[in-house]
Design a protein around this motif. Structure first.
Motif, PDB file in Angstrom:
ATOM      1  N   GLY A  76       0.215  -0.827  -3.694  1.00 52.53           N
ATOM      2  CA  GLY A  76       0.778  -1.720  -2.688  1.00 52.53           C
ATOM      3  C   GLY A  76       1.711  -1.025  -1.713  1.00 52.53           C
ATOM      4  O   GLY A  76       2.340  -1.687  -0.895  1.00 52.53           O
ATOM      5  N   ILE A  77       1.825   0.324  -1.789  1.00 54.07           N
ATOM      6  CA  ILE A  77       2.760   1.075  -0.944  1.00 54.07           C
ATOM      7  C   ILE A  77       4.142   0.423  -1.016  1.00 54.07           C
ATOM      8  O   ILE A  77       4.837   0.238  -0.029  1.00 54.07           O
ATOM      9  N   GLY A  78       4.517   0.042  -2.220  1.00 52.20           N
ATOM     10  CA  GLY A  78       5.813  -0.561  -2.471  1.00 52.20           C
ATOM     11  C   GLY A  78       5.752  -2.007  -2.913  1.00 52.20           C
ATOM     12  O   GLY A  78       6.651  -2.487  -3.612  1.00 52.20           O
ATOM     13  N   ARG A  79       4.698  -2.733  -2.530  1.00 56.32           N
ATOM     14  CA  ARG A  79       4.653  -4.184  -2.753  1.00 56.32           C
ATOM     15  C   ARG A  79       4.446  -4.550  -4.229  1.00 56.32           C
ATOM     16  O   ARG A  79       4.783  -5.664  -4.639  1.00 56.32           O
ATOM     17  N   TYR A  80       3.872  -3.666  -5.021  1.00 55.45           N
ATOM     18  CA  TYR A  80       3.876  -3.795  -6.469  1.00 55.45           C
ATOM     19  C   TYR A  80       4.868  -2.815  -7.102  1.00 55.45           C
ATOM     20  O   TYR A  80       5.479  -3.112  -8.121  1.00 55.45           O
ATOM     21  N   GLU A  81       5.034  -1.672  -6.486  1.00 52.83           N
ATOM     22  CA  GLU A  81       5.775  -0.570  -7.097  1.00 52.83           C
ATOM     23  C   GLU A  81       7.280  -0.818  -7.164  1.00 52.83           C
ATOM     24  O   GLU A  81       7.991  -0.121  -7.888  1.00 52.83           O
ATOM     25  N   TRP A  82       7.780  -1.814  -6.408  1.00 53.19           N
ATOM     26  CA  TRP A  82       9.201  -2.157  -6.524  1.00 53.19           C
ATOM     27  C   TRP A  82       9.553  -2.522  -7.964  1.00 53.19           C
ATOM     28  O   TRP A  82      10.687  -2.298  -8.412  1.00 53.19           O
ATOM     29  N   ARG A  83       8.570  -3.038  -8.696  1.00 53.93           N
ATOM     30  CA  ARG A  83       8.820  -3.404 -10.085  1.00 53.93           C
ATOM     31  C   ARG A  83       9.128  -2.173 -10.933  1.00 53.93           C
ATOM     32  O   ARG A  83       9.857  -2.257 -11.928  1.00 53.93           O
ATOM     33  N   ASP A  84       8.561  -1.029 -10.550  1.00 54.80           N
ATOM     34  CA  ASP A  84       8.841   0.221 -11.252  1.00 54.80           C
ATOM     35  C   ASP A  84      10.275   0.682 -10.988  1.00 54.80           C
ATOM     36  O   ASP A  84      10.950   1.196 -11.881  1.00 54.80           O
ATOM     37  N   THR A 126       6.033   6.015  -0.367  1.00 52.96           N
ATOM     38  CA  THR A 126       5.726   4.804  -1.134  1.00 52.96           C
ATOM     39  C   THR A 126       6.874   4.432  -2.062  1.00 52.96           C
ATOM     40  O   THR A 126       7.245   3.262  -2.179  1.00 52.96           O
ATOM     41  N   GLY A 127       7.444   5.428  -2.725  1.00 51.05           N
ATOM     42  CA  GLY A 127       8.574   5.171  -3.610  1.00 51.05           C
ATOM     43  C   GLY A 127       9.795   4.667  -2.871  1.00 51.05           C
ATOM     44  O   GLY A 127      10.595   3.891  -3.418  1.00 51.05           O
ATOM     45  N   GLY A 128       9.978   5.098  -1.621  1.00 49.55           N
ATOM     46  CA  GLY A 128      11.067   4.597  -0.802  1.00 49.55           C
ATOM     47  C   GLY A 128      10.833   3.162  -0.373  1.00 49.55           C
ATOM     48  O   GLY A 128      11.738   2.317  -0.438  1.00 49.55           O
ATOM     49  N   ASN A 129       9.632   2.866   0.085  1.00 50.22           N
ATOM     50  CA  ASN A 129       9.279   1.474   0.404  1.00 50.22           C
ATOM     51  C   ASN A 129       9.545   0.575  -0.800  1.00 50.22           C
ATOM     52  O   ASN A 129      10.085  -0.524  -0.667  1.00 50.22           O
TER      53      ASN A 129
END
Length: 311
Positions: free
Chosen positions: A137-145, A171-174
């Motif tokens: 998700g380029i951040g849209r799912y990865e925020w959960r991580d 992506t990790g910044g987003n």
């Protein structure tokens, strides 16, 4: 939307290929280096859960000479891993770029400067678990991580007492921006954020589409991404969440990046909610991947930023 039957078959193939790359990379980048490759022998493999239960893996590396009271959490871009990128190995990685990226070099600079580092793989990357059908998700799912790793730190008997900074890139910044937006309470104790190469996918994929002669079919690309179970390009941007980032933040971008636009990077910076922020443009290259290696080769600005806010 442009009708699919009105698009030449060769152009539609390109659009579908770009859509797949944007939301579901066809490969993972392995964890091809460890701290040992930079002479660091004291570290441990760790594992923990994302906020939604996805298993994540990483390293905990204490500061050189012994564990300090300062911790930096590091993550990485798509389609890389905590160790970097293996474009120098050839296909399939070289289809993106044939450059090696070494994030362990950055970690080593931080460790030798007196910081403990926790570096981890995002979901669907490196050695971490698969989630969301493999969709990025380029951040849209990865925020959960980002939430999961912070919860791990907060529950840890030693790490929870450390002064905390973040190295959150692309992506990790987003993802980190959205995590702060969704859980401001969880990140209120973070001293500062170092944020290389955050990017809006409209800018990135629009450039790719232009280079391949399909820029007029961005609406179709977005449709194809939705069909794959992913987000559209306008939905994958740090602009939606940058206003929530009120901690001291340095953004870095490649000034002449051939893959995106100066306007996108500037807009992200302008939208940041922090009163203490800086934007550093990396000069002398148009190659985005040079930007990922920059602070492994030129750590001074990075170390000065963390030193200013973490003591």
């Amino acid at each position: 939307m442009t009708s699919l039957k009105d698009i030449p078959e060769d152009k539609l193939t390109i659009v579908k290929g770009l859509a797949a790359f944007a939301v579901k990379p066809a490969f993972r980048t392995p964890v091809h280096k460890t701290p040992r490759d930079h002479g660091i022998t004291e570290f441990e493999d760790i594992y923990f859960q994302s906020d939604d239960g996805t298993p994540l893996e990483g390293w905990y590396v204490p500061a050189a000479g012994g564990e300090s009271d300062k911790l930096i959490i590091m993550n990485h871009p798509m389609p890389m891993s905590r160790s970097g990128f293996t474009g120098h190995w050839g296909e399939p990685w070289s289809n993106v770029d044939d450059l090696e990226i070494d994030f362990v070099a950055i970690l080593a600079h931080l460790v030798r400067a007196g910081y403990n580092v926790l570096s981890y793989d995002l979901r669907n990357h490196g050695n971490s678990g698969t989630a969301n059908g493999g969709i990025c998700g380029i951040g849209r799912y990865e925020w959960r991580d980002c939430v999961g790793v912070k919860a791990y730190v907060d529950a840890h008997p030693r790490l929870s007492n450390m002064t905390l900074g973040l190295y959150s890139q692309c992506t990790g910044g987003n993802a980190q921006y959205e995590a702060i937006y969704r859980r401001p309470d969880l990140f209120k104790d973070v001293r500062c954020l170092f944020s290389p190469l955050v990017v809006s996918m409209d800018a990135l994929m629009g450039t790719f589409a232009g280079l391949q002669g399909v820029r007029e079919y961005m609406d179709v690309m977005n449709f194809e991404q939705t069909k794959l179970g992913g987000f559209t390009n306008p939905e994958m941007t740090p602009h939606l969440f940058a206003g929530a980032v009120q901690i001291p933040t340095m953004i870095t971008q490649v000034h002449d990046d051939a893959w995106t636009t100066q306007e996108d990077g500037q807009q992200t910076f302008d939208l940041l909610g922090s009163n203490e922020k800086e934007l550093f443009w990396i000069e002398g290259t148009s190659r985005r991947f040079d930007g990922y290696n920059y602070f492994g080769q030129n750590p001074e600005r990075m170390l000065a930023w963390f030193g200013k806010y973490m003591g």
